[in-house]
Design a protein around this motif. Sequence first.
Motif, PDB file in Angstrom:
ATOM      1  N   ALA A  25       0.830  -1.205   0.000  1.00 17.68           N
ATOM      2  CA  ALA A  25       0.000   0.000   0.000  1.00 17.68           C
ATOM      3  C   ALA A  25       0.871   1.264   0.000  1.00 17.68           C
ATOM      4  N   LEU A  26       1.981   1.210   0.723  1.00 16.50           N
ATOM      5  CA  LEU A  26       2.896   2.363   0.763  1.00 16.50           C
ATOM      6  C   LEU A  26       3.480   2.636  -0.622  1.00 16.50           C
ATOM      7  N   ILE A  27       3.854   1.574  -1.329  1.00 12.51           N
ATOM      8  CA  ILE A  27       4.368   1.737  -2.688  1.00 12.51           C
ATOM      9  C   ILE A  27       3.311   2.372  -3.584  1.00 12.51           C
ATOM     10  N   THR A  28       2.089   1.865  -3.512  1.00 12.64           N
ATOM     11  CA  THR A  28       1.007   2.396  -4.341  1.00 12.64           C
ATOM     12  C   THR A  28       0.752   3.860  -4.030  1.00 12.64           C
ATOM     13  N   LEU A  29       0.732   4.202  -2.748  1.00 11.38           N
ATOM     14  CA  LEU A  29       0.493   5.589  -2.339  1.00 11.38           C
ATOM     15  C   LEU A  29       1.608   6.504  -2.833  1.00 11.38           C
ATOM     16  N   ALA A  30       2.852   6.055  -2.704  1.00 12.43           N
ATOM     17  CA  ALA A  30       3.986   6.868  -3.146  1.00 12.43           C
ATOM     18  C   ALA A  30       3.952   7.079  -4.653  1.00 12.43           C
ATOM     19  N   LEU A  31       3.611   6.026  -5.400  1.00 10.68           N
ATOM     20  CA  LEU A  31       3.528   6.149  -6.857  1.00 10.68           C
ATOM     21  C   LEU A  31       2.386   7.076  -7.268  1.00 10.68           C
TER      22      LEU A  31
END
Length: 428
Positions: free
Chosen positions: A112-118
Motif C-alpha cells: 500500500a505504501l508503494i502504491t500511495l507513493a507512486l
Amino acid sequence: MSAFPSVPRALTRASTRHRLLALTAAWLLSRALMLWLLAHNTLRLLGHGAVAREVWKLYGHWYLVLSRGAFPAHDTLWQYPPGAGPVLLSPALLPGLTYFQAFVALTLASDALITLALARAGGRPGRSLRGAVYWTLGLPLLLHVPLARYDVQVTALAVLALLALPRFPRVCGALAALGALAKVWPALVLVGVPRGGPTRSAWTWAALAGAAAGAVLMGAFRNPLAFVRQQGGRGVQIESFGGTALAWATHAGWPGKVRYQYGALEFTGPHVTAVARLALVLSAAAFGLLLLWRVRARRWTPATPYDAALCAALLFTVTSRVISPQYMIWLLGLGAVCLTSRHTVQGPVARLVALASAVSVIAYPTLYGQVAGCTWTGCVLMLVRNGLLGAAAVLSFARLWRSTKSAASARQPEPDPHRLQRGTLSPS
C-alpha cells in the motif's frame, strides 16, 4: 488534461479524484483476490502449499534464531545480507497475530505504501498515474507469491529511494543503502543518479547509512556474514537462463539431474560449474556495460535515473545463476517508477516485464512440476519467460543508451523548480 488551459480546473481535479478512487478500488479488489489465493494455496494449481510454507516454516524458524541475537550461521538456506534480519523480525510489531498473519499484514502495508507513493508522485504536474496503475494491476499477475516473500518490503525501499531522488538525494542514498543491506539489488537505484552534486550527496549518504546500519547489525547479532558462504555455494537454479539451457540439454542426452539444495531446485552434473561461472562472467560484463553507459552518457532527463535503475536490475537478473519468481516483484516496482515520468523511454520494457510476470506465475507455482521435471512443457515455459526477460534487458539498455547519448537524441525535460533550485537538472 491540465495541459489544455480551456479545461476548467475543477473538472481536472474531479477527474483526478475519480482516477484515484478507481485506483483505490482496483487495489482493494486485487489484494483481496491475492489474499484469497494465499488462503487456498494448498490447491494443486496454487502450489500445494509451497508458497505459504516459505513464511510459516522457513521465515518462522529464522525468526526464532534471530530473536536470540544470531544469524543462522550453519543453515545453507540462509543466503541474505544482515539487513534481512530486521525485516524477518518485524512481525513482532503485531503481537496479536500469528507470525504468518503479521508477516502478510506488513507485506500488504508495504504494498500500500508503494502504491500511495507512486500515486502521489504521479499526481504532480508533468507526471503520470500510469506507474501507480501499473503496480496495482501488475503485482497480482504473480498471484499470491508476493504476499509470502519479503521482496515487497525491499522493493518499497527501492521505490521510495528513486522517488525521493529529485528533491532529496541524501534520502535516496540512505534508503538505497538500507535496501541493499536487506537484499543487495536496491543499490542499483544509484546507477543513474545525475553526475555532480546529486551523485555526491546520494552516494555519500548511501555509504554513511550503510556503514552505520551495518555496524548496528553486527553489534546486535552474531554471525552477520554467515550468508556469504551459503551464497557463494549456490549453483544453477532451474529457472535461470543457464538452467533453461541445461533443461533443454537433457532432451539431447545430457545426464544432469535436478536436486534441491541451497533452498532451490538446482542442476547437478557435468558442466554445471562451467555454466555457473559463465553467469558470473556475464554479470561482470553487465556491470561493465552500465559503467560504459554512465561514462558515455551526455544528457539526463528527469526519468533517466528511473530508466537506468530498471535497466540495471534487468541486466543483473538475466545474468544471474538464480531467477526466483519473486525477482519479478523488483522489476515491476522499478517499471512502475519509470512510468510515473512522462519522459521515460522504458514503456515498452515495462510491458515486456508484465508479460514475463504473467508467464512466470504459470511456471511457478502452477506448473512447477513440469519445470522441475524438464518436460517439454516446462522447457517451453522457461524459454518463453526468459526470452521475454532477455528481450526486455536488451531493449532497455538500447533505449537508455540512445536517450542519453547526445543532446540531440534526448528529449528536453520540463523544468522542475525543486531541482532547478539545487542545480540538478543541468547535464554534467
